[in-house]
Write an enzyme that holds these catalytic residues in place. Structure first.
Site, PDB file in Angstrom:
ATOM      1  N   HIS A 329      46.563  34.731  44.726  1.00 52.62           N
ATOM      2  CA  HIS A 329      45.142  35.015  44.946  1.00 52.62           C
ATOM      3  C   HIS A 329      44.321  33.770  45.250  1.00 52.62           C
ATOM      4  O   HIS A 329      43.097  33.789  45.120  1.00 52.62           O
ATOM      5  CB  HIS A 329      44.518  35.708  43.730  1.00 52.62           C
ATOM      6  CG  HIS A 329      45.354  36.809  43.144  1.00 52.62           C
ATOM      7  ND1 HIS A 329      45.478  38.038  43.749  1.00 52.62           N
ATOM      8  CD2 HIS A 329      46.116  36.861  42.030  1.00 52.62           C
ATOM      9  CE1 HIS A 329      46.279  38.805  43.011  1.00 52.62           C
ATOM     10  NE2 HIS A 329      46.676  38.104  41.971  1.00 52.62           N
ATOM     11  N   HIS A 356      38.393  28.407  45.126  1.00 50.34           N
ATOM     12  CA  HIS A 356      37.806  29.706  44.805  1.00 50.34           C
ATOM     13  C   HIS A 356      36.557  29.917  45.647  1.00 50.34           C
ATOM     14  O   HIS A 356      35.705  29.030  45.729  1.00 50.34           O
ATOM     15  CB  HIS A 356      37.467  29.782  43.317  1.00 50.34           C
ATOM     16  CG  HIS A 356      38.657  29.662  42.423  1.00 50.34           C
ATOM     17  ND1 HIS A 356      39.303  30.739  41.881  1.00 50.34           N
ATOM     18  CD2 HIS A 356      39.346  28.565  42.002  1.00 50.34           C
ATOM     19  CE1 HIS A 356      40.329  30.323  41.158  1.00 50.34           C
ATOM     20  NE2 HIS A 356      40.371  28.994  41.215  1.00 50.34           N
ATOM     21  N   THR A 440      40.698  29.981  34.173  1.00 52.98           N
ATOM     22  CA  THR A 440      39.867  31.087  34.653  1.00 52.98           C
ATOM     23  C   THR A 440      40.693  32.251  35.167  1.00 52.98           C
ATOM     24  O   THR A 440      40.156  33.161  35.792  1.00 52.98           O
ATOM     25  CB  THR A 440      38.915  30.608  35.760  1.00 52.98           C
ATOM     26  OG1 THR A 440      39.690  30.093  36.856  1.00 52.98           O
ATOM     27  CG2 THR A 440      37.978  29.526  35.243  1.00 52.98           C
TER      28      THR A 440
END
Length: 489
Positions: A329, A356, A440
């Site tokens: 991801h 991110h 995270t």
């Protein structure tokens, strides 16, 4: 305190006005109650017996600031009790004694989360540090009423009830750890299941571990498969990867699903949305329980900081990054070896950089276009992560080089042909924020030292679009409760 709070319950003192701060006279019975409370306060001045208050700001406006003492949050029977204080910019009038004014107030509130009601047990009002009014009652005689919407009472009630829910989650996680000692809720630093913040750590960890993470430059599909697919095997919906015959037969019976699996090799044990999104991480796998039950989770909104005159971080970032890959991801940059930093006189090696988009952290309620997270580790596995925000603006030549090097397919690793060092991805100004948090993404391991750089890097809108398209869906975890943690700057 606010005029719309339910302050004093009915008692043997003269009648009070329901829903407002009322006049309170000390009868002999309540004098003893007041005296006992005073003695308790004096006793707490001894640091050996009582914890010092930890005031956490939960709402700040131009008119006042509402704070709750984190140390005072306690479950008592069916209630949650908490000490609260409010600082006012302008003097407030005492409703029962108009000649009295105050600019600071403290109160002991009790909350019934099940019934959404609250009551005030004690209240103290101060004018420039001098006590001008005090009143109190007992829990048995207190009247619990529903607080007014958006009032200080309701805001504090929401915070206290959320705290109660998290305490229950922690208790459940502890019970789960006791019942399953082989699978602890908090994964050890050496246990690195496939996750955004823990997979791409090839060089330093693979030789020493029985179950190494996938190397960013490893081109051997059979070797990479166990590390990236192991968490998915824990999912009851996915068959054991070792049962090849059964898996083959099922794939033949369901060709559509087999094709989809081959087209997307990402770890499906967790995701950033849907049934396996962040709200469900803690229940997907016992190793991920801390994602929901932890008290120091990341990311957070960086606000209410404490000035600590932090020294510039010592960094050695001159060695080029090795590979770039789309996996788990995220966009992962393999740092190779040699790059390091020193924090609290301890050296940490840079393992990898994850990207991110949009940013996971906020700085004073502001989100950014993207966030670079430079993950460092020491020999014991302790982590320090330097976060650099990306903000829309002028084009960034370093980012452009990285965009041109991104592999076309996920799970592929590509060597960087042009020299790029971690220093090329750092802002010019050394100022930063610091706090203690967690990874995270699963397993959400806590004890991570976060360094949030204050100055963002600029990135063109077109570059941001290309970055988002390469990553796919937004890969950010929602903000977590700061839980009164100290944020230094």
């Amino acid at each position: 305190m606010p005029k719309n709070a339910a302050f004093l319950a009915k008692d043997s003192a003269p009648a009070v006005d329901n829903g407002t701060m009322s006049r309170y006279l000390f009868s002999p019975t309540y004098f003893r109650f007041w005296l006992a409370s005073s003695l308790l306060i004096v006793a707490c001045l001894q640091p050996v017996h009582c914890n010092a208050a930890q005031w956490l700001s939960i709402k700040k406006t131009d008119a006042n600031q509402l704070m709750v003492d984190k140390q005072s949050l306690v479950e008592e029977k069916a209630y949650i009790k908490a000490w609260v204080k409010v600082d006012y910019r302008e003097p407030q009038k005492n409703v029962e004694s108009v000649d009295r004014v105050y600019n600071h107030a403290k109160a002991l509130w009790y909350f019934d989360c099940a019934k959404r009601k609250a009551a005030t047990i004690q209240v103290f009002q101060y004018d420039q540090g001098e006590l001008v009014y005090s009143a109190g009652t007992t829990l048995k005689q207190a009247d619990f009423i529903e607080p007014l919407p958006d009032s200080e009472v309701e805001i504090t009630q929401q915070y206290a009830c959320k705290w109660q829910a998290k305490e229950k989650q922690r208790a459940e996680a502890a019970a789960n750890r006791a019942a399953n000692p082989i699978k602890p809720a908090v994964a050890s630093d050496k246990d690195k299941p496939a996750a955004t913040n823990s997979v791409a750590e090839p060089a330093a960890t693979a030789p020493a571990e029985e179950k190494p993470a996938v190397k960013a430059d490893d081109k051997s599909a059979p070797a990479a498969k166990p590390a990236t697919e192991k968490p998915a095997a824990k999912d009851p919906l996915v068959k054991d990867p070792l049962a090849k015959d059964l898996a083959t037969k099922k794939a033949e019976a369901e060709p559509g699903k087999d094709k989809a699996a081959k087209g997307n090799k990402e770890d499906k044990s967790w995701a950033y949305s849907g049934a396996r999104g962040p709200e469900k991480w803690g229940s997907l796998n016992p190793d991920y329980a801390v994602c929901n039950a932890g008290s120091q989770q990341s990311p957070i909104n960086v606000d209410n900081t404490i000035t600590a005159a932090l020294k510039p971080i010592k960094r050695l970032q001159k060695f080029p990054l090795k590979n770039i890959a789309l996996k788990d991801h995220s966009l992962i940059l393999d740092a190779g070896s040699g790059n390091m930093m020193v924090l609290d006189q301890k050296p940490y090696q840079l393992k990898y950089i994850s990207v991110h988009a949009p940013s996971e952290h906020q700085i004073k309620q502001k989100s950014y276009a993207a966030e670079l997270q430079m993950v460092h580790e020491d020999k014991a596995g302790h982590r320090v992560i330097i976060a650099v925000m990306l903000e829309e603006g002028a084009a960034n030549s370093t980012i452009e080089t990285l965009l041109n090097s991104i592999p076309k397919e996920k799970e592929q690793s590509k060597a960087l042909a042009i020299r790029i060092t971690p220093a090329d991805l750092m802002p010019a100004k050394p100022a930063y924020y610091r706090y203690t948090g967690s990874l995270t993404s699963p397993p959400c391991t806590e004890g991570v030292q976060w360094i949030i750089m204050k100055e963002p890097l600029k990135i063109a809108k077109g570059q941001l679009t290309s970055l988002q398209q390469a990553i796919g869906e937004p890969n950010l975890r929602p903000l977590q409760d700061s839980q009164g943690r100290m944020i230094l700057e």
